[in-house]
Enzyme design. Structure first.
Site: not given
Length: 832
Positions: A91, A121, A192, A194, A250
């Site tokens: 992200h 991510d 920031g 991240s 499924v």
């Protein structure tokens, strides 16, 4: 053109953003002095690990109308290979352009995203460098709740890169709207951070910090992607270029206990089985409970995903199920989750983060103006109608440029000056300036009692250009030097745009398309002159070109296929129209945004002009999307081009589906021609049975303003079906003979106007009565129709039933439904 006080509040971040660029040339690391300190404890850990952590900054995602050099996005990364591979959150770099990576020693590198996985991510960024220090990863088994950890990252501002916070591991195997388990920590993780490292006291990375699953405003609750998931994803990145995920086929549902966090051994309920999937081939069905994968018990969706991480597509696994009250084990060969190729963002304006570098002028090519572009000028907001607002980085002033079109071409100086009337509370100067090649009207004053305000109006062709300066502090406007600088900037405004000038930045947002982004996981580009239509669902129309688009979204039913879906629609279409009034082509295989689909063409007429329809049938994940274009035959050439462009623009962004959207029933799958409803009027003593698909309105449905008019018609209810209706009216204490006479006179009048208007009158047995029947077949505006009217009396009430149906839809099946509805009427004594 009115002033507003809100311009300052919209850019509160501007000064902070300005600081970001300055720091690119700042100190090499906030830990430069730490290196000289004693190499013990936290300081030693930081010295060991900080060289493996980098700061990432770039331009935010595409699709923004407003772009300035101060609009930046930033995050953190961890070096995983010495030749320049950097791990970060997906992200962080999603849609990021002009990526710049700054290492702990203060060196800057242009970066590009090479690998991307939204499910975990995680992503990889590559810079052209060598000899970097890769991070050391901890063993997953060594991580313990309560151990001391530190988070390294770039919180809040790029000026704070390589900041350190400390805490402990608060929990393991956490599930927070994530596909995989996470590490919980109380080390501060802020915007920031991240993509940065969560490290133990040995200087080893135990996880990659992520803010994606953090709720803002909650303290001491951060999360990191654990090292086992990190290593799993990295291994796939370098070996396969992507994460290869096994496919079972499924949809699963957790138990109530699992949802609220209570330990549960209930397993996962199968709520949907995809046709031809590994699960379907192994015999799994809706309602089965999956209890374990191999030897690993699963009772949460996160646990299920973690168990599948051990396997690759094409490998065989065993599932322990509870099915029909019995426990059993089945084996299946895993497929592979098919994902559209990730379109990694390319830099739009070179690799340098300041895409405006070298731009000394700014303007709009569509509206034809330009002006000087100081480095501190920030573009704030912009509309498609020719308005744009700028603000300077020091928050001293704002400039707005607004263009009014379709103005008089012979506007006089007096008329231009009048355009500025009423714009200031206190007028300090007002005059027409004829100096230079572009005269203008000028107004200087105070607005809202505190802002100093200068407006200039220019006239060219059929346009009036308004250039407005707003200064927030009186002291700034009274300062001669500053006021002179403002005036100098305004004086550079010119009604010209030189497309050959490489130093001129074009900010034109004018375009011929609007992007429609829905919450149903689909987006597309509409021509700018299209409008939203009427009716249910997503409908759009272009009145002049007579082209319409409707978009319907529903859930895929278990076992359904594209061909079955299209075949049902084709059969329904054929049942709707008489053969000579319809045409249909065979469906064709196409691809929409990499997704297999079917397209089919239909044509129909009511007897006048032919209408055409192109229908797209698309399955994407567990939803089906129907896009139906309708257009007039004479508009076909223009419509074909519009449809081709629109289909090419269809996109299925992964994150655009609203997570709250669940199962959406396709009502057509439930609809049966035999389903009926009984409608009763107690007041007028009748009941009628009609198909459930018919819509109905009554006198009571109309606004009370029409009550007087409707009272003349009696009380009635109309049942509508496609191409016709049945209207049943009742008048208590009415006169049968007078009603028959009135209707016959209407027909006689119409016959007198047109000799082809030929009707018949007869007495017919019906409903156990003898009714007066008026019958007509006529063509009105090239549309042939049948009209039958029945007049009869029962229990003191005079009834009129009018049946009208267009010949184009008068199929045997529909006519039988109409006759059946007419014959279903029963009577009771009217309610007094």
């Amino acid at each position: 053109m009115k002033t507003t006080k809100s311009w300052g509040s919209k850019v509160g971040y501007a000064s902070a953003a300005a600081l970001l660029l300055v720091t690119l040339a700042g100190p090499a690391s906030v830990f430069a002095e730490t290196a000289a300190a004693a190499k013990t404890g936290s300081a030693a850990v930081i010295e060991k690990t900080t060289s493996s952590v980098v700061a990432i900054i770039g331009k935010p995602g595409e699709g923004k109308k407003v772009e300035s050099r101060y609009q930046l996005a930033h995050g953190t990364g961890v070096i995983v290979r010495s030749e320049g591979y950097i791990l970060t959150n997906a992200h962080v770099v999603k849609d990021m352009r002009n990526i710049t990576v700054v290492t702990s020693d203060g060196k800057s590198y242009a970066g590009r995203t090479t690998h991307y996985d939204e499910e975990s991510d995680l992503a990889l960024v590559k810079i052209e460098a060598s000899g970097l220090t890769p991070a050391t990863f901890a063993s997953p088994s060594d991580i313990q709740v309560g151990e001391q950890v530190m988070a390294i990252g770039t919180p809040l501002s790029f000026a704070l890169r390589n900041s350190v916070t400390s805490g402990i591991v608060s929990g393991m195997e956490r599930s927070v709207h994530s596909s995989y388990s996470l590490i919980q920590t109380d080390a501060a993780i802020n915007p920031g951070n991240s993509g940065g490292a969560l490290v133990n006291m040995k200087g080893q990375v135990i996880g990659i910090n992520t803010l994606k699953y953090v709720e803002y405003g909650v303290d001491s609750l951060g999360f990191a992607i654990p090292v086992d998931t990190v290593q799993h994803v990295l291994g796939h990145f370098f070996k396969y270029g992507k994460v290869k995920r096994p496919y079972v086929g499924v949809e699963l549902s957790e138990s109530w206990e699992a949802v609220v966090g209570i330990p549960s051994g209930s397993g996962l309920e199968v709520t949907y089985v995809e046709a031809e999937s590994p699960a379907a081939k192994a015999g799994l069905k809706k309602g089965d409970i999956i209890q374990s994968i191999g030897q690993t018990a699963v009772n949460t969706l996160v646990g299920y995903n973690e168990a599948l991480k051990k396997y690759l597509p094409q490998e065989k696994i065993s599932l322990t199920l509870r099915s029909g009250g019995q426990s059993k084990t089945v084996e299946l060969v895993l497929g592979e989750v098919k994902t559209a190729d990730v379109k990694l963002v390319e830099d739009a304006a070179g690799s340098y983060i300041d895409s405006d570098q070298g731009k000394t002028r700014i303007g709009d090519s569509h509206y034809g103006w330009s002006m000087r572009y100081p480095a501190g000028l920030i573009q704030m907001n912009q509309s498609d109608e020719g308005s744009v607002t700028f603000r300077d980085a020091k928050e001293e002033y704002a400039i707005t440029i607004h263009v009014e079109e379709n103005q008089s071409a012979d506007l006089s100086p007096y008329g231009l000056l009048r355009k500025l009337d009423g714009e200031a509370e206190t007028v300090l100067e007002r005059r027409y300036v004829e100096e230079g090649s572009q005269p203008y009207a000028k107004l200087v004053g105070k607005a809202d009692g505190e802002y100093y305000y200068q407006a200039r109006a220019f006239h060219k062709g059929d346009k009036v250009y308004y250039l407005t300066l707003l200064v927030s502090e009186e002291a700034d406007y009274q300062n001669n030097a500053k006021r002179s600088s403002y005036e100098d900037l305004l004086d550079t405004f010119t009604l010209a745009f030189d497309k050959q000038d490489k130093a001129l930045k074009d900010i034109s947002s004018y375009g011929d398309k609007n992007t429609v982004a829905t919450e149903y996981g689909i987006s597309f580009d509409l021509p700018a002159d299209w409008e939203e239509g009427y009716g249910e669902g997503m409908t759009y129309t272009h009145t002049e070109e007579d082209v319409d688009l409707s978009v319907r979204v529903s859930s895929v039913s278990s076992g359904d296929t594209l061909k079955d879906w299209a075949a049902r629609d084709e059969e329904r279409f054929k049942r709707t129209y008489v053969e000579e009034y319809r045409k249909v082509e065979a469906p064709a295989d196409i691809t929409v945004d990499g997704v297999p689909a079917l397209s089919q063409r239909f044509a129909y007429t009511m007897g006048d002009e032919w209408k055409h329809a192109l229908v797209l049938y698309i399955f994407k994940d567990k939803y089906k999307y129907e896009l139906q274009f309708e257009y007039a035959e004479e508009a076909q050439e223009a419509a074909e081009k519009t449809m081709a462009d629109l289909i090419a623009s269809v996109h299925f962004p992964k994150d655009s589906m609203n997570a709250s959207i669940g199962f959406i029933q396709d009502e057509n799958e439930l609809l049966k021609d035999t389903d009926t409803v009984t409608v009763t009027s107690e007041k007028y003593g009748y009941s009628i049975v009609v198909p459930e698909s018919w819509s109905t309105t009554s006198r009571e449905d109309f606004d009370s303003r029409y009550a007087e008019y409707l009272s003349q018609l009696g009380t009635g209810r109309t049942f509508y079906f496609y191409g016709g209706s049945i209207k049943l009216s009742a008048v208590e204490d009415g006169n049968l003979a007078e009603t028959v006479s009135r209707i016959e006179k209407e027909h006689q009048t119409n016959h007198g106007i047109d000799a082809e208007y030929v009707y018949t009158v007869s007495d017919e047995p019906m409903l156990g009565l003898t009714v007066k029947k008026f019958a007509l077949q006529y063509i009105s505006k090239d549309i042939p129709y049948t009209l039958n009217q029945y007049v009869f009396e029962k229990n003191g009430v005079v009834y009129t039933m009018e049946v009208r149906v267009n010949e184009a839809v008068k199929t045997d099946a529909l006519w039988a439904q109409i006759q059946q509805a007419a014959a279903s009427i029963t009577f009771q004594a009217p309610k007094q």
